[in-house]
Design an enzyme around this catalytic site. Structure first.
Site, short mmCIF file in Angstrom:
data_model
loop_
_atom_site.label_atom_id
_atom_site.label_comp_id
_atom_site.label_asym_id
_atom_site.label_seq_id
_atom_site.Cartn_x
_atom_site.Cartn_y
_atom_site.Cartn_z
N LYS A 272 0.87 -1.18 0.00
CA LYS A 272 0.00 0.00 0.00
C LYS A 272 0.91 1.23 0.00
O LYS A 272 1.55 1.54 1.00
CB LYS A 272 -0.92 0.01 1.22
CG LYS A 272 -1.86 1.21 1.24
CD LYS A 272 -2.79 1.17 2.43
CE LYS A 272 -3.91 2.19 2.34
NZ LYS A 272 -3.51 3.55 2.07
N GLU A 323 -1.01 4.86 -8.01
CA GLU A 323 -0.61 5.73 -6.91
C GLU A 323 0.75 6.34 -7.29
O GLU A 323 1.68 5.60 -7.60
CB GLU A 323 -0.50 4.90 -5.62
CG GLU A 323 -0.25 5.69 -4.38
CD GLU A 323 -1.56 6.13 -3.65
OE1 GLU A 323 -2.67 5.95 -4.21
OE2 GLU A 323 -1.43 6.65 -2.55
N PHE A 364 -1.83 -0.19 -10.18
CA PHE A 364 -2.43 -1.36 -9.54
C PHE A 364 -3.72 -1.84 -10.18
O PHE A 364 -4.26 -2.87 -9.80
CB PHE A 364 -2.60 -1.16 -8.03
CG PHE A 364 -3.39 0.04 -7.62
CD1 PHE A 364 -4.77 0.04 -7.71
CD2 PHE A 364 -2.75 1.19 -7.16
CE1 PHE A 364 -5.50 1.16 -7.33
CE2 PHE A 364 -3.48 2.31 -6.78
CZ PHE A 364 -4.86 2.29 -6.87
N ARG A 440 -17.39 1.11 -1.34
CA ARG A 440 -16.50 0.32 -0.50
C ARG A 440 -17.02 -1.10 -0.41
O ARG A 440 -17.59 -1.50 0.59
CB ARG A 440 -16.45 0.92 0.91
CG ARG A 440 -15.61 2.14 0.99
CD ARG A 440 -15.56 2.68 2.39
NE ARG A 440 -15.16 4.07 2.36
CZ ARG A 440 -13.89 4.47 2.32
NH1 ARG A 440 -12.91 3.60 2.34
NH2 ARG A 440 -13.60 5.75 2.28
P1 AMP Z 1 -7.00 5.07 2.30
O1 AMP Z 1 -6.48 6.33 1.66
O2 AMP Z 1 -6.45 4.84 3.66
O3 AMP Z 1 -8.49 4.93 2.18
O4 AMP Z 1 -6.42 3.83 1.44
C1 AMP Z 1 -6.79 3.56 0.13
C2 AMP Z 1 -5.83 4.24 -0.82
O5 AMP Z 1 -4.58 3.59 -0.85
C3 AMP Z 1 -6.27 4.18 -2.26
O6 AMP Z 1 -7.22 5.16 -2.52
C4 AMP Z 1 -4.98 4.42 -3.00
O7 AMP Z 1 -4.78 5.79 -3.15
C5 AMP Z 1 -3.91 3.92 -2.07
N1 AMP Z 1 -3.14 2.74 -2.54
C6 AMP Z 1 -1.82 2.58 -2.37
N2 AMP Z 1 -1.39 1.41 -2.88
C7 AMP Z 1 -2.48 0.79 -3.40
C8 AMP Z 1 -2.68 -0.46 -4.05
N3 AMP Z 1 -1.69 -1.32 -4.27
N4 AMP Z 1 -3.95 -0.77 -4.44
C9 AMP Z 1 -4.98 0.08 -4.22
N5 AMP Z 1 -4.84 1.28 -3.60
C10 AMP Z 1 -3.60 1.64 -3.19
#
Ligand code: AMP
Length: 583
Positions: A272, A323, A364, A440
């Site tokens: 991530k 990302e 991704f 979600r």
């Molecule tokens: P959050 O911002 O905590 O809701 O986490 C989700 C976000 O992680 C997504 O919206 C992407 O911007 C980011 N992200 C980073 N790496 C990945 C990945 N391998 N797959 C999907 N999302 C990712």
């Protein structure tokens, strides 16, 4: 439709905070609206004049409105300003002044919704010499014809401070209530503030409307298609590279085991990355565009990404999900999101910024490829396509690091490796999952080490004291509950006096000042647009805030300019964390 009919609806909407009642009011309006006005009505009730992703802005300052009011009513700018500080809202000021000047304004024409919208849109299109004068003219023209109550809402729409509480979910429901009332056997019980429908049929229509919205990001367009061509046309809405669509969002999992439970075994784990989400598209003419998750066009802000995409992705046209992660150009080490966040809104020195704060694009997902919509393909297939069409080059463009496994220990090791590399955690994705824009669903989850932070929106602020009186230094933050914002606390620590040290008071004040809707003494109410990540030590029940909860020792961790109000934490999330503390 006459503008006054819309204004009466604005007034009704202002008077209730009940979601169902708002939906009912809006759906009644939509029923009455002719085809030609549908688009305008839906934008205007949301306080907009264009779709959400459209970059055009009205760009009128409060100062300029004061000038207009002064010239239309004959009151001096000074007097208008005085009244403004008393009233705190220029919409109310417009109401009072136009009412007072009733006799003088003789040129009253009936304003139509179309005329108001046309003038507002012209405001956003003006450029170059004489712009200011032309803007003043366009708004004056409306205000001289306006009744006092119309003037109030015109000013609110011009300044972008119209808040009648119509969130996207309400628009969607109102469209279904208005256009499919017979099909769903709709009935509304005013006294009980409740509605009765055939649930199965209702959900069927809600799904269809939601899906069309996910592809177009524009309820005006969706409603217009239904009204003019019928529901079946909605299904023909196509994905088009160049038009942004809502990105898929991920739920949170507590740990690896929890992730397996939600997404199934085996699944794909991925690093991530802690950067800016970019939806990258290339149309059939080769034009490349980059959108943030808020659907802002940031193509100009990330020139190196455009270059990498051209060079390393071999396909005629596509939409990919990725990302962009910052790295230190001297050490080549990854940097957290904060280091590159300033690039998102940057308008000048873009080349220098891309040298100072370069990014690597981590891809991704893919949702469109050479003319084909991949939303209903499995993640396994989509990843295969990505592997086929990308040539990877470290620090430029790579695929997200992936491990497919059903083994908990292997997954744990992968998680630790990701953290050791400076990443945020891992994602776990269902290999058979489709790509569902905007929701979600359980096709993918994120797993992060435990950190007590929430993304929240600032709704109020306070001017500081003494040497800090030029800054807004304390911020009331809110979470989301069914499209309503509920307060969870006041944050005043975590900010720095100097910008080199982190998020500064000055920076925050510059962001918030243009968003001020009302000001009384030291307290201001702001448009809810600035999202911050807030750290805390504990969640407590509290009657002080409208959410019923308060954060103990809250502090500002960082700004999240890449996130929108849709991304903030919900009351449910906060309750969940609260309950966990109790265990
Ligand atoms: P959050 O911002 O905590 O809701 O986490 C989700 C976000 O992680 C997504 O919206 C992407 O911007 C980011 N992200 C980073 N790496 C990945 C990945 N391998 N797959 C999907 N999302 C990712």
């Amino acid at each position: 439709m006459d503008y006054i009919d819309l204004v009466e609806v604005f007034e009704k909407l202002e008077k209730t905070s009940k979601r169902l009642e708002k939906t009912h009011i809006l759906s009644n309006l939509l029923k009455k609206t002719q085809k030609d006005d549908i688009e305008y009505i839906i934008y205007l009730v949301q306080g907009r004049i264009f779709p959400q992703w459209d970059q055009r802005e009205i760009g009128m300052s409060s100062k300029l409105i004061i000038k207009v009011l002064s010239s239309v009513t004959g009151d001096s700018a000074n007097e208008v300003e005085k009244l403004w500080s008393k009233e705190g809202d220029l919409g109310n000021v417009a109401f009072i002044l136009i009412e007072k000047n009733k006799q003088r304004t003789l040129t009253r024409n009936t304003l139509t919704v179309k005329k108001v919208m046309e003038n507002l849109r012209k405001l956003a299109e003006l450029e170059g010499k004489g712009t200011v004068n032309k803007k003043v003219q366009l708004v004056s023209e409306l205000l001289t014809s306006a009744k006092p109550i119309e003037a109030k809402f015109i000013v609110k729409n011009v300044l972008g401070i119209l808040r009648v509480g119509i969130a996207e979910g309400i628009v969607r429901d109102a469209i279904v209530w208005a256009f499919f009332d017979k099909e769903i056997n709709f009935d509304y019980d005013e006294k009980e503030n409740n509605f009765i429908v055939d649930r199965e049929k209702y959900n069927f229509y809600i799904e269809k409307v939601q899906r069309a919205y996910d592809l177009t990001n524009d309820y005006s367009k969706v409603a217009l298609i239904i009204k003019s061509k019928g529901i079946d046309e909605l299904a023909k809405e196509k994905l088009t590279p160049g038009n942004p669509i809502n990105v898929m969002l991920y739920q949170k999992a507590e740990n690896i085991e929890d992730a397996f439970k939600i997404v199934g075994k085996p699944c794909a784990f991925e690093y991530k990355y802690d950067g800016v989400r970019l939806q990258v598209s290339r149309d059939k003419n080769g034009n490349i565009k980059l959108f943030t998750r808020r659907l802002e066009d940031v193509t100009r802000q990330f020139p190196e990404v455009v270059e990498y995409v051209k060079k390393y992705i071999k396909a005629d046209n596509f939409i990919i999900d990725s990302e962009a992660v910052g790295y230190n150009p001297k050490t080549n080490k990854y940097l957290p999101f904060q280091s590159i966040s300033q690039r998102i809104k940057r308008k000048y020195d873009i080349k220098e910024m891309s040298k100072k704060f370069p990014v690597e694009l981590n891809i991704f997902d893919i949702i469109y490829y050479n003319g084909a919509n991949l939303l209903n393909e499995t993640f396994r297939e989509r990843r295969k396509i990505l592997e086929k069409i990308t040539k990877q080059e470290k620090l430029k463009l790579v695929l997200a690091n992936q491990l497919i496994t059903e083994d908990k220990n292997e997954a744990e090791k992968f998680f630790r490796e990701s953290l050791a590399q400076g990443e945020e955690g891992v994602m776990a994705k269902n290999l058979e999952g489709i790509y569902k824009p905007g929701s979600r669903v359980g096709y993918g989850v994120k797993i992060k080490p435990k950190a007590d932070t929430f993304d929240l929106v600032i709704v109020k602020a306070e001017w500081g004291e003494g040497k800090r009186s030029k800054w807004l230094t304390s911020y009331t933050v809110a979470c989301n509950h069914n499209d309503e914002l509920l307060e969870v606390g006041k944050v005043s620590t975590g900010l720095k006096e100097k910008s080199e040290e982190g998020v500064s008071f000055d920076q925050m004040t510059r962001l918030l000042r243009p968003l001020i809707k009302e000001e009384k003494g030291k307290n201001v109410i702001v448009k809810p647009e600035v999202i911050i990540e807030v750290g805390y030590s504990e969640i407590q029940k509290s009657p002080t805030y409208s959410s019923g909860y308060a954060l103990r020792f809250p502090r500002v961790i960082q700004l999240r300019p890449d996130k929108s109000i849709k991304d903030i934490y919900s009351l449910e999330d906060i309750k969940k964390e609260y309950n966990k503390q109790r265990k």
